[in-house]
Design an enzyme around this catalytic site. Structure first.
Site, mmCIF file in Angstrom:
data_model
loop_
_atom_site.group_PDB
_atom_site.id
_atom_site.type_symbol
_atom_site.label_atom_id
_atom_site.label_comp_id
_atom_site.label_asym_id
_atom_site.label_seq_id
_atom_site.Cartn_x
_atom_site.Cartn_y
_atom_site.Cartn_z
ATOM 1 N N ASP A 88 0.864 -1.183 0.000
ATOM 2 C CA ASP A 88 0.000 0.000 0.000
ATOM 3 C C ASP A 88 0.904 1.238 0.000
ATOM 4 O OD1 ASP A 88 -1.741 2.080 0.493
ATOM 5 O OD2 ASP A 88 -2.738 1.131 2.192
ATOM 6 N N HIS A 89 0.808 2.044 -1.073
ATOM 7 C CA HIS A 89 1.718 3.181 -1.219
ATOM 8 C C HIS A 89 1.365 4.345 -0.297
ATOM 9 C CE1 HIS A 89 5.004 5.155 -3.000
ATOM 10 N NE2 HIS A 89 4.851 4.732 -4.244
ATOM 11 N N ARG A 90 0.224 4.296 0.370
ATOM 12 C CA ARG A 90 -0.145 5.412 1.249
ATOM 13 C C ARG A 90 0.752 5.489 2.487
ATOM 14 N NH1 ARG A 90 -6.394 4.145 1.938
ATOM 15 N NH2 ARG A 90 -5.417 2.095 2.217
#
Length: 432
Positions: free
Chosen positions: A404-406
């Site tokens: 998850d790039h967040r």
């Protein structure tokens, strides 16, 4: 003192669940931590355990009934309690007893319904303590010599599928027809009939198909994974590790008389170790903050007949490898028999999914919210590798980390993969 057992909230945001089974009979005692009732959610079957010793005085809903969260489902008493008037006690507590089934008379059988009359829908029971109450059983659509016992949900599914409820074999208590019985009957009815001649079929006629009704777990998997792909920005990091030493260590651990350790157990332990070495990975995204955890909880994907579930191993970073193996086996058995608790499915920051036993070389998986990553594990394969400038045969395993790039940047995931691959190739560090 008697109390009401209410339908618990099995997961955050859940509004209802199905009463699947009553392991304890009415007026029977139970001990603390005994399973009083089994409920079914979209994820799994969950045993609701007793908080203290007591007696089950009255069931307020039948097995197979879908009940709103917070609605009363049973009347519980203290050990040895035997109230003289259960109905009055229920009224005092703000609930009502389920209506008794209508009495049948052998002298005057019920008249058959008019040919044009349709089966009437089930009538709702009285509201229980301000909550919408589960409906009572609807009467049979035709007169029979013996009453057919079936849950309202099973009757509704049968009616929608065009099946006669009295033609379905029940597997519930006392032969009661439950949802799963109707789903199995629908699946059998949808299968094409066998051809009357023994002539071989060379091609499947266009348009033939079989509809398999969605289970609650399958619907939940679809909803969660679609939401994950739509709302979670995935990126992927791939790596390949030499596996000779990992397999050698596993062979040493699996000496006669020792608990059996799988490759996946070592991988799970390596994931936890890598999360300790790169603590930025041990996080999840929340609306207000990136939440970082002290210990590493790892979910392990388990395939069941109804779908994939991911029970969570707690504090894997502090567990010995034998405990990892034993806990994983226990969770897998509970998952396949429908006895996982809701707490077993919650928490964690990372999942491990392994298709190596099927010979799959490499694959990418969808992140299981609210986790921030999932590691896909391929098969151990013999293939050419370069060693000291020479091509030799080596055993390798390919890994793909979906991230998850967040909460996690690419450089953090790359550092994690480097640490993880180093642990796989030097497995003594996994056990340290």
């Amino acid at each position: 003192m008697a109390t009401l057992l209410r339908m618990p909230e099995p997961a955050a945001g859940a509004t209802s669940a199905v009463v699947s089974e009553w392991p304890i009979a009415e007026n029977s005692p139970y001990s603390v931590n005994a399973a009083i009732v089994v409920i079914e959610t979209e994820k799994a079957s969950i045993e609701i355990e007793a908080e203290s010793d007591g007696v089950l005085l009255k069931r307020l809903v039948a097995a197979g009934t879908e009940v709103d969260v917070g609605a009363p489902i049973a009347l519980l008493g203290a050990p040895g309690e035997r109230p003289e008037n259960v109905e009055a006690l229920l009224a005092e507590l703000g609930a009502t007893a389920p209506p008794a089934p209508p009495a049948t008379s052998s002298a005057q059988p019920a008249a058959p319904p008019a040919p044009s009359a349709a089966a009437s829908p089930a009538q709702p029971a009285a509201a229980l303590n301000g909550q919408a109450a589960p409906v009572t059983e609807e009467p049979p659509a035709e007169s029979t010599s013996a009453r057919v016992f079936a849950s309202p949900l099973a009757r509704r599914l049968a009616r929608q599928g065009g099946l006669a409820i009295d033609q379905i074999a029940g597997t519930g208590p006392g032969g009661r027809i439950l949802r799963r019985d109707v789903e199995e009957a629908l699946a059998r009815a949808s299968r094409p009939a066998p051809t009357p001649t023994p002539a071989p079929v060379t091609a499947t006629p266009s348009g033939e198909y079989e509809d398999i009704p969605h289970s609650r777990i399958r619907r939940a998997i679809a909803t969660r994974l679609v939401a994950s792909k739509q709302t979670t920005p995935h990126f992927y990091v791939r790596g390949t590790a030499r596996a000779e030493q990992l397999l050698a260590v596993r062979a040493q651990l699996n000496q006669p008389g020792s608990p059996k350790i799988s490759v996946n157990d070592l991988v799970v332990k390596a994931v936890a170790r890598a999360h300790r070495l790169v603590p930025e990975m041990n996080t999840i995204w929340t609306p207000d903050a990136v939440r970082r955890f002290t210990h590493v909880d790892v979910a392990v994907a388990v395939a069941t007949d109804t779908g994939l579930v991911t029970p969570v191993l707690r504090a894997v970073d502090t567990m010995p490898i034998t405990a990892v193996a034993e806990t994983t086996r226990r969770h897998a058995e509970s998952a396949r028999t429908g006895r996982l608790r809701q707490n077993d499915l919650e928490g964690g920051t990372v999942s491990v999914t392994n298709l190596g036993m099927y010979g799959t070389e490499e694959f990418t998986a969808i992140i299981n919210p609210p986790h921030s990553s999932i590691l896909s594990v391929g098969a151990a394969r013999t293939e050419p590798v370069v060693e000291n400038g020479t091509v030799v045969a080596g055993t390798t395993i390919r890994f793909v980390l979906s991230v998850d790039h967040r909460p996690i940047d690419g450089t953090v995931a790359a550092r994690w993969m480097a640490e993880f691959l180093a642990l796989i190739e030097n497995p003594v560090r996994i056990l340290a």
